[in-house]
Design a protein around this motif. Structure first.
Motif, short mmCIF file in Angstrom:
data_model
loop_
_atom_site.label_atom_id
_atom_site.label_comp_id
_atom_site.label_asym_id
_atom_site.label_seq_id
_atom_site.Cartn_x
_atom_site.Cartn_y
_atom_site.Cartn_z
N GLU A 81 0.83 -1.21 0.00
CA GLU A 81 0.00 0.00 0.00
C GLU A 81 0.87 1.25 0.00
N LYS A 82 1.92 1.22 0.80
CA LYS A 82 2.85 2.36 0.87
C LYS A 82 3.56 2.57 -0.47
N HIS A 83 3.90 1.47 -1.11
CA HIS A 83 4.56 1.56 -2.42
C HIS A 83 3.66 2.24 -3.44
N TRP A 84 2.40 1.81 -3.52
CA TRP A 84 1.49 2.41 -4.50
C TRP A 84 1.08 3.83 -4.11
N ALA A 85 0.97 4.11 -2.83
CA ALA A 85 0.65 5.48 -2.40
C ALA A 85 1.80 6.42 -2.74
N GLU A 94 3.67 15.25 -5.40
CA GLU A 94 3.49 15.43 -3.97
C GLU A 94 4.42 14.48 -3.23
N HIS A 95 4.53 14.70 -1.94
CA HIS A 95 5.35 13.83 -1.10
C HIS A 95 4.43 12.99 -0.23
N TYR A 96 4.62 11.66 -0.26
CA TYR A 96 3.80 10.78 0.57
C TYR A 96 4.50 10.54 1.89
N ARG A 97 3.78 10.70 2.95
CA ARG A 97 4.32 10.44 4.28
C ARG A 97 3.46 9.38 4.95
N TYR A 98 4.09 8.29 5.35
CA TYR A 98 3.36 7.18 5.96
C TYR A 98 2.85 7.62 7.33
#
Length: 143
Positions: A81-85, A94-98
């Motif tokens: 999920e983190k990979h695809w997000a 944008e920057h994805y932050r877990y």
């Protein structure tokens, strides 16, 4: 007289055959209890080596992956999920932050295993979390 002699002969052969078979089995068992042959030793060594070279590396790889996931406070499903997000966020510049990352591996492992690292090897419940809800460091904006 001939029938009686034949009956005695049949009884004699049938009554001694099981005794001979038992004696043969006992002799074979006594022989088997002796020293192992070189082939038997080679088979045992081959099985032990195959077990060592297949089972031990698998356990080590699984342990490394489990520690890696604990350091990032994720499960295997969350890794994907983190990979695809992250992929979607990069596509939108944008920057994805877990949201469940505590910032450092020690804090992430501490959230999973408990606050006191000396108690980690013991199977004790961790009072910090209930297993159903976790605190978020970052709450993503609504889409």
């Amino acid at each position: 007289a001939t029938a009686a002699a034949a009956a005695v002969a049949v009884r004699a052969t049938t009554s001694t055959a099981p005794v001979a078979a038992v004696d043969d089995a006992a002799a074979a068992a006594a022989e088997f209890r002796g020293a192992m042959s070189l082939f038997d030793v080679a088979v045992v060594v081959a099985v032990l080596l195959a077990d060592y070279f297949c089972f031990v590396p698998t356990i080590v790889i699984m342990l490394i992956k489990a520690v890696y996931n604990m350091q990032r406070n994720t499960t295997e499903v969350e890794v994907w999920e983190k990979h695809w997000a992250t992929f979607d966020a990069r596509r939108r510049n944008e920057h994805y932050r877990y949201p469940y990352d505590r910032g450092t591996p020690a804090r992430n492992i501490g959230e999973i295993m408990g606050a006191h690292w000396l108690l980690w090897p013991l199977p004790l419940p961790t009072p910090t979390v209930d297993g159903l809800s976790y605190a978020r460091i970052y709450t993503p904006p609504a889409p």
